[in-house]
Design an enzyme around this catalytic site. Structure first.
Site, PDB file in Angstrom:
ATOM      1  N   CYS A  45      15.069 118.942 -76.293  1.00  0.00           N
ATOM      2  CA  CYS A  45      13.780 119.593 -76.472  1.00  0.00           C
ATOM      3  C   CYS A  45      13.408 120.738 -75.543  1.00  0.00           C
ATOM      4  O   CYS A  45      14.378 120.825 -74.758  1.00  0.00           O
ATOM      5  CB  CYS A  45      12.427 118.570 -76.276  1.00  0.00           C
ATOM      6  SG  CYS A  45      12.187 117.824 -74.617  1.00  0.00           S
ATOM      7  N   CYS A  74      53.098 130.069 -53.737  1.00  0.00           N
ATOM      8  CA  CYS A  74      53.109 130.538 -55.078  1.00  0.00           C
ATOM      9  C   CYS A  74      51.994 129.955 -55.701  1.00  0.00           C
ATOM     10  O   CYS A  74      51.076 130.389 -56.435  1.00  0.00           O
ATOM     11  CB  CYS A  74      54.186 130.147 -55.968  1.00  0.00           C
ATOM     12  SG  CYS A  74      55.930 130.633 -55.203  1.00  0.00           S
ATOM     13  N   ASP A 126      33.205  90.229 -57.200  1.00  0.00           N
ATOM     14  CA  ASP A 126      32.227  89.618 -58.056  1.00  0.00           C
ATOM     15  C   ASP A 126      32.778  88.493 -58.617  1.00  0.00           C
ATOM     16  O   ASP A 126      33.882  88.378 -59.056  1.00  0.00           O
ATOM     17  CB  ASP A 126      32.027  90.691 -59.321  1.00  0.00           C
ATOM     18  CG  ASP A 126      30.969  90.156 -60.237  1.00  0.00           C
ATOM     19  OD1 ASP A 126      29.789  89.924 -59.779  1.00  0.00           O
ATOM     20  OD2 ASP A 126      31.174  90.105 -61.401  1.00  0.00           O
ATOM     21  N   CYS A 179      13.685 120.017 -72.015  1.00  0.00           N
ATOM     22  CA  CYS A 179      15.041 119.938 -71.288  1.00  0.00           C
ATOM     23  C   CYS A 179      15.327 121.483 -70.722  1.00  0.00           C
ATOM     24  O   CYS A 179      15.847 121.485 -69.734  1.00  0.00           O
ATOM     25  CB  CYS A 179      16.057 119.496 -72.236  1.00  0.00           C
ATOM     26  SG  CYS A 179      15.714 117.905 -72.843  1.00  0.00           S
ATOM     27  N   CYS A 230      57.630 127.957 -53.840  1.00  0.00           N
ATOM     28  CA  CYS A 230      57.130 127.148 -52.792  1.00  0.00           C
ATOM     29  C   CYS A 230      55.618 127.061 -52.911  1.00  0.00           C
ATOM     30  O   CYS A 230      54.753 127.697 -53.887  1.00  0.00           O
ATOM     31  CB  CYS A 230      57.287 127.985 -51.452  1.00  0.00           C
ATOM     32  SG  CYS A 230      56.208 129.532 -51.017  1.00  0.00           S
ATOM     33  N   ASP A 255      28.661  95.931 -62.922  1.00  0.00           N
ATOM     34  CA  ASP A 255      28.654  96.009 -61.588  1.00  0.00           C
ATOM     35  C   ASP A 255      29.030  97.484 -61.222  1.00  0.00           C
ATOM     36  O   ASP A 255      29.334  97.909 -60.200  1.00  0.00           O
ATOM     37  CB  ASP A 255      30.121  95.320 -60.902  1.00  0.00           C
ATOM     38  CG  ASP A 255      29.926  93.760 -61.434  1.00  0.00           C
ATOM     39  OD1 ASP A 255      28.854  93.186 -60.965  1.00  0.00           O
ATOM     40  OD2 ASP A 255      31.015  93.206 -61.954  1.00  0.00           O
ATOM     41  N   ASP A 309      33.851  94.147 -63.273  1.00  0.00           N
ATOM     42  CA  ASP A 309      34.264  94.327 -64.483  1.00  0.00           C
ATOM     43  C   ASP A 309      33.942  95.772 -65.014  1.00  0.00           C
ATOM     44  O   ASP A 309      34.195  96.133 -66.038  1.00  0.00           O
ATOM     45  CB  ASP A 309      33.560  93.311 -65.245  1.00  0.00           C
ATOM     46  CG  ASP A 309      31.996  93.585 -65.603  1.00  0.00           C
ATOM     47  OD1 ASP A 309      31.616  94.644 -65.028  1.00  0.00           O
ATOM     48  OD2 ASP A 309      31.654  92.595 -66.184  1.00  0.00           O
TER      49      ASP A 309
END
Length: 813
Positions: free
Chosen positions: A15, A86, A495, A18, A83, A700, A696
């Site tokens: 909208c 470069c 966890d 934003c 090298c 978390d 997981d």
């Protein structure tokens, strides 16, 4: 003020507000003088001071506001670098010549350009033209064959360099033998005739201007880009010996000895070193090639009832794919027919095959076992899990580890400093001895012994080897910074659910003690109805058991979940609460009479939930989660590494203590709400610990983000998890100590490489300059270090660094 204007394509606006939000955020940013965001055209016009803020920072600002900028991105192979300077030259050239460049990173070790640009201002053609104008070449992407294009280009470059080396050997070897034979009087008297010097010139010239032509081209273009690389040193050193020798030929009064063999052998040896370095360095990127080789070129699909073999690119989502015994699975999919065991070790690092049947998922790159499988294609092409893994490894290998910053700063000024040291060496020795030739020899030796390449290769080659080793073991590092942080971890927070335990709790007890609810089935039916809309694992376990018993369930009304504490709902006219005993008590339900039973059950490691209806306790439900088979040994391994191990769980203290005791964890944070996990991680960080959080990767996420290192457990098909900096594809806890060991090994290797790279230059440059000349006890070849020996040392300095990095592939993690 150096004003620059850019028009950025914005993604994610819904909208006009934003647009206003983005506009305000940009205008408040220092360095931006004007910002106009058009919601209709979805574009942002920005005027900014390029000396204060970069386009990359502006794009990051837009993204931090919750929107995105539609940028072009490419990962392109670059040819012709000799090298690390470069790489810096190309980055500078792109930033100067390509308006609209968001970011450009050139990795000398991988020889790739990772570039992002604003498509409203720049194009991929502009970027490739700028690279070529800087004196290098770039392999354009080809539809469906980027890897082939790169391999062909690399092979052509190696063939060209090999031919130049062979020419160098053909001419330099007889030149060296004739010159040394004359100097040591091993040849007849005719070898001292003047024509021999002209023969030496004839032999040296093809080496100087064919084998060594790349150094002239590279050196000139490097200087044109207001920088200096290794090519400058080689061209300057060899040219000094070559053109001085021509001067002696033309002006005999300057002397009688020519040094054509010095210039020719220097160029040939350094060309040999660069060839060996390229071949050795390519092995550090072997993991990517091995991953790419996992996918077959063709697939068998069913069309109109017939089996057809088609190129992999033609497999579409929802196609039915057939894989026979021993075949490679071409795309990700869901099995519709057949039974087999699939080898997923190349993705997860786990050696045991996984049984597959209808409804199970299969992953591209894995190998079918004894049975035939039919499956529906779910993800194809760049969307497969294997493609995600390859992208992740490439991004990690292209990124720069923080430890590389010092080497980059030194490399930026290295060549000018070496040239200055060489000039000072020449002047000092000329003043001391009054002799031009010995002073010139030391000047050349200083130039050709210096090696900026070793500095540039020290970190990225180790990162490439370590991330490749990790990928083969199901450990995916998203960046080299994550690899570095893994080496610093001092505490690991685990966890419980889904990490220490399997994450699939099941109901073990249903105890009814209310006259209104006399049987366990009645209690379970009531609780399962209340939990019917719950997404919590404990709630799902209750519902699953009720359905397994064939109990009838009622849809609840007024359902509400209470942040990890429990749920409330109205079921068949009763206001039902199901949750933790403490939370039920907070709701005004008297649970004191059940406290002893609750305590006894919790002591067994079970999670106890109270079921209350109409403000009275009706019974207890117990749920238990099985501990993963590898949890105890993995935690013991972490303890042996000297790490503090902490368990984090929402369970009550008794249940948490029981599980922690069974797996060997001494420190436990229990009864922690999901939103409090990040705070507990921060508490540990405030004590001075470097904390790795293992979870997981979904619920978390805040804790993973707050930790110094987030480690997300996943499966082979979930490797694109956004949370966490390290993905353990197997989903097993054993990946945690493996990842941390790999991080420690990688950092040890990087420190060894940097020590060698710095030590080599710090020690040998002064020796080439003649600091040992007055030390009679020193070996003569060090007191009078010849440029040929200096070139030999330089040629093999980078190889030693790369070879040390390759040892990571053999490391037992």
């Amino acid at each position: 003020m150096d004003e620059t204007k850019e028009t950025l394509p914005i993604v994610g606006m819904t909208c006009a507000n934003c647009a206003a939000n983005i506009e305000r955020g940009l205008k408040r940013t220092e360095g931006i003088s004007e910002a106009n965001v058009n919601f209709a055209s979805e574009q942002a016009g920005v005027v900014y001071d390029a000396k204060q803020i970069s386009l990359s920072d502006i794009v990051k600002k837009v993204r931090s506001l919750g929107y995105d900028v539609a940028t072009g991105k490419a990962d392109l192979p670059v040819l012709g670098m000799t090298c690390v300077n470069c790489a810096a030259n190309i980055e500078r050239a792109l930033k100067r010549k390509v308006p609209g460049l968001v970011d450009a990173r050139v990795n000398f070790a991988t020889e790739r350009l990772d570039v992002e640009w604003n498509p409203a201002t720049a194009s991929l053609d502009d970027i490739m033209a700028a690279v070529r104008a800087a004196g290098y070449d770039v392999v354009p992407p080809e539809e469906g064959g980027e890897e082939d294009a790169e391999q062909k280009a690399r092979a052509a470059e190696i063939r060209d360099q090999t031919l130049k080396f062979i020419v160098g050997v053909v001419f330099a070897l007889p030149l060296f033998l004739l010159s040394m034979g004359r100097d040591f009087s091993l040849l007849p008297a005719w070898s001292h005739q003047p024509f021999m010097n002209w023969l030496f010139l004839a032999l040296a010239t093809p080496v100087q201007f064919y084998t060594g032509w790349d150094y002239y081209v590279g050196g000139v273009k490097s200087l044109a880009n207001r920088s200096a690389n290794m090519d400058v040193l080689v061209a300057l050193g060899s040219s000094t010996a070559y053109f001085y020798s021509i001067a002696v030929l033309l002006i005999p009064s300057l002397g009688h000895h020519v040094y054509f063999e010095t210039s020719a052998v220097i160029i040939t040896l350094i060309k040999l070193g660069k060839l060996l370095e390229a071949r050795t360095k390519s092995r550090t990127g072997g993991a990517i090639r091995e991953l790419l080789a996992l996918t077959p070129d063709e697939a068998v699909i069913v069309k109109d009832g017939e089996e057809r073999t088609v190129p992999l690119a033609r497999v579409a989502v929802d196609d039915i794919v057939i894989v026979r015994p021993g075949g490679k699975i071409p795309v990700d999919g869901e099995v519709t027919e057949g039974q087999s065991a699939v080898d997923e070790s190349m993705l997860t690092g786990e050696p045991l095959p996984v049984d597959k049947g209808p409804g199970d998922t299969v992953t591209a790159g894995t190998i079918n076992g004894h049975g035939m499988l039919r499956f529906r294609a779910v993800r194809v092409g760049k969307e497969t899990a294997l493609a995600n893994i390859i992208r992740m490894v490439q991004q990690a290998q292209a990124s720069k580890a923080p430890i590389q910053a010092l080497a980059d700063r030194v490399a930026a000024v290295f060549v000018p400093c070496v040239i200055l040291i060489a000039v000072l060496t020449f002047v000092v020795w000329l003043l001391i001895t009054g002799e031009f030739v010995p002073s010139m020899i030391r000047f050349v030796a200083v130039l050709v012994i210096a090696c900026p390449c070793a500095l540039g290769l020290a970190t990225p080659t180790a990162v490439m080897a370590a991330t490749g080793k990790g990928a083969k073991n199901g450990i995916l590092f998203k960046s080299s910074a994550a690899l570095e942080k893994a080496a610093k971890v001092s505490a690991v927070v685990l966890d419980k659910t889904g990490t220490i335990t399997a994450g699939k709790p099941s109901l073990t007890d249903a105890i009814a003690f209310s006259p209104q609810c006399e049987t366990s089935d009645e209690l379970l039916s009531l609780a399962a109805s209340a939990e019917l809309f719950s997404e919590h694992p404990l709630g799902r376990a209750v519902v699953t058991e009720a359905r397994a018993r064939g109990l009838s369930l009622s849809d609840p009304s007024d359902f509400s979940a209470h942040g990890g504490s429990g749920v409330s709902a109205t079921v068949s006219g009763h206001r039902v609460l199901v949750g933790k005993p403490a939370w039920i008590a907070e709701q005004g339900v008297a649970v004191a009479t059940a406290n002893k039973a609750i305590a006894d059950l919790a002591a067994q490691g079970k999670t106890v939930m109270v079921v209350a209806a109409d403000n009275k306790p009706w019974g207890l439900l117990c749920v238990a989660d099985t501990v993963k088979a590898d949890a105890k040994e993995s935690i013991a391994a972490l303890s042996r590494m000297g790490l503090s191990v902490v368990m984090l769980t929402g369970d009550n203290q008794q249940t948490a203590d029981a599980i922690a005791h069974s797996v060997g964890v001494s420190q436990v944070f229990a009864e922690v709400r999901p939103e409090e996990k990040a705070d507990k991680v921060e508490e540990l960080r405030q004590t001075g610990l470097c904390v790795a959080m293992v979870g997981d990767g979904i619920n978390d996420a805040p804790a993973l983000a707050r930790a110094d290192l987030g480690m997300a457990l996943g499966t082979g098909t979930d490797v694109a998890i956004e949370t966490g900096e390290v993905i353990l594809a197997s989903g097993k806890l054993a990946g945690v100590p493996r990842a941390l060991r790999l991080g420690r090994s990688a950092m040890a290797t990087i420190r060894q490489n940097l020590f060698w790279a710095f030590g080599y230059n710090v020690i040998l440059i002064p020796i080439a300059a003649g600091v040992l000349a007055p030390v009679s006890a020193a070996p003569e070849f060090l007191r009078q270090l010849h440029p040929i020996l200096a070139a030999l040392a330089m040629a093999f300095s980078s190889i030693s660094v790369v070879s040390n990095s390759l040892r990571l592939y053999r490391k037992n993690i």
